[in-house]
Design a protein around this motif. Structure first.
Motif, PDB file in Angstrom:
ATOM      1  N   MET A   1      -0.466  -6.706   0.928  1.00 53.26           N
ATOM      2  CA  MET A   1      -0.762  -5.809   2.016  1.00 53.26           C
ATOM      3  C   MET A   1      -0.590  -4.359   1.580  1.00 53.26           C
ATOM      4  O   MET A   1      -1.373  -3.490   1.971  1.00 53.26           O
ATOM      5  CB  MET A   1       0.153  -6.134   3.200  1.00 53.26           C
ATOM      6  N   SER A   2       0.410  -4.111   0.765  1.00 48.69           N
ATOM      7  CA  SER A   2       0.658  -2.757   0.276  1.00 48.69           C
ATOM      8  C   SER A   2      -0.502  -2.263  -0.574  1.00 48.69           C
ATOM      9  O   SER A   2      -0.906  -1.102  -0.456  1.00 48.69           O
ATOM     10  CB  SER A   2       1.954  -2.717  -0.529  1.00 48.69           C
ATOM     11  N   ALA A   3      -1.035  -3.130  -1.414  1.00 52.79           N
ATOM     12  CA  ALA A   3      -2.158  -2.735  -2.269  1.00 52.79           C
ATOM     13  C   ALA A   3      -3.391  -2.423  -1.436  1.00 52.79           C
ATOM     14  O   ALA A   3      -4.112  -1.461  -1.721  1.00 52.79           O
ATOM     15  CB  ALA A   3      -2.464  -3.839  -3.274  1.00 52.79           C
ATOM     16  N   LEU A   4      -3.623  -3.203  -0.393  1.00 56.02           N
ATOM     17  CA  LEU A   4      -4.765  -2.959   0.487  1.00 56.02           C
ATOM     18  C   LEU A   4      -4.614  -1.616   1.202  1.00 56.02           C
ATOM     19  O   LEU A   4      -5.545  -0.816   1.234  1.00 56.02           O
ATOM     20  CB  LEU A   4      -4.893  -4.079   1.518  1.00 56.02           C
ATOM     21  N   LEU A   5      -3.429  -1.346   1.748  1.00 60.06           N
ATOM     22  CA  LEU A   5      -3.191  -0.078   2.442  1.00 60.06           C
ATOM     23  C   LEU A   5      -3.307   1.104   1.483  1.00 60.06           C
ATOM     24  O   LEU A   5      -3.833   2.157   1.839  1.00 60.06           O
ATOM     25  CB  LEU A   5      -1.824  -0.094   3.124  1.00 60.06           C
ATOM     26  N   SER A   6      -2.811   0.923   0.275  1.00 54.05           N
ATOM     27  CA  SER A   6      -2.906   1.983  -0.723  1.00 54.05           C
ATOM     28  C   SER A   6      -4.364   2.266  -1.089  1.00 54.05           C
ATOM     29  O   SER A   6      -4.782   3.426  -1.175  1.00 54.05           O
ATOM     30  CB  SER A   6      -2.122   1.588  -1.975  1.00 54.05           C
ATOM     31  N   THR A   7      -5.137   1.220  -1.273  1.00 49.82           N
ATOM     32  CA  THR A   7      -6.552   1.380  -1.596  1.00 49.82           C
ATOM     33  C   THR A   7      -7.307   2.039  -0.448  1.00 49.82           C
ATOM     34  O   THR A   7      -8.110   2.951  -0.669  1.00 49.82           O
ATOM     35  CB  THR A   7      -7.180   0.012  -1.924  1.00 49.82           C
ATOM     36  N   LEU A   8      -7.039   1.590   0.773  1.00 54.20           N
ATOM     37  CA  LEU A   8      -7.698   2.189   1.939  1.00 54.20           C
ATOM     38  C   LEU A   8      -7.354   3.671   2.068  1.00 54.20           C
ATOM     39  O   LEU A   8      -8.217   4.497   2.380  1.00 54.20           O
ATOM     40  CB  LEU A   8      -7.308   1.437   3.208  1.00 54.20           C
ATOM     41  N   SER A   9      -6.110   4.004   1.825  1.00 55.35           N
ATOM     42  CA  SER A   9      -5.685   5.402   1.895  1.00 55.35           C
ATOM     43  C   SER A   9      -6.393   6.241   0.841  1.00 55.35           C
ATOM     44  O   SER A   9      -6.868   7.344   1.131  1.00 55.35           O
ATOM     45  CB  SER A   9      -4.171   5.494   1.724  1.00 55.35           C
ATOM     46  N   ARG A  10      -6.486   5.730  -0.366  1.00 52.74           N
ATOM     47  CA  ARG A  10      -7.159   6.458  -1.443  1.00 52.74           C
ATOM     48  C   ARG A  10      -8.644   6.636  -1.176  1.00 52.74           C
ATOM     49  O   ARG A  10      -9.209   7.707  -1.426  1.00 52.74           O
ATOM     50  CB  ARG A  10      -6.940   5.748  -2.770  1.00 52.74           C
ATOM     51  N   VAL A  11      -9.284   5.609  -0.660  1.00 55.38           N
ATOM     52  CA  VAL A  11     -10.712   5.704  -0.328  1.00 55.38           C
ATOM     53  C   VAL A  11     -10.923   6.761   0.750  1.00 55.38           C
ATOM     54  O   VAL A  11     -11.845   7.583   0.668  1.00 55.38           O
ATOM     55  CB  VAL A  11     -11.264   4.327   0.115  1.00 55.38           C
TER      56      VAL A  11
END
Length: 84
Positions: A1-11
């Motif tokens: 979940m952390s990786a998904l949130l991090s990716t979404l934030s970066r995008v």
């Protein structure tokens, strides 16, 4: 979940930067050619979605801090507690 949130934030941050450049470019172009409607369009119609994307980037980054991986990334030794 952390990786998904991090990716979404970066995008969202990338979209935010590109959107900001586009809004600024259109407004500068509008000033150069003397088209007030172009400046207003960029400042209203294009600016609002960019602000929403910025908010989403912040929400995703904030939520990441409440996942297990996010908590592990912030160790107590990384936090500066010295007061000046």
């Amino acid at each position: 979940m952390s990786a998904l949130l991090s990716t979404l934030s970066r995008v969202c941050i990338v979209i935010l930067i590109v959107g900001g450049v586009v809004v600024t470019f259109i407004q500068v172009l509008g000033v150069i050619v003397g088209d007030a409607d172009m400046v207003v369009f960029a400042g209203t119609s294009l600016f609002e979605p960019v602000c929403v994307i910025a908010g989403l980037a912040g929400v995703f980054a904030f939520l990441r801090m409440y996942t297990e991986e996010g908590k592990a990334d912030v160790a107590s030794e990384d936090i500066d507690t010295d007061e000046a």
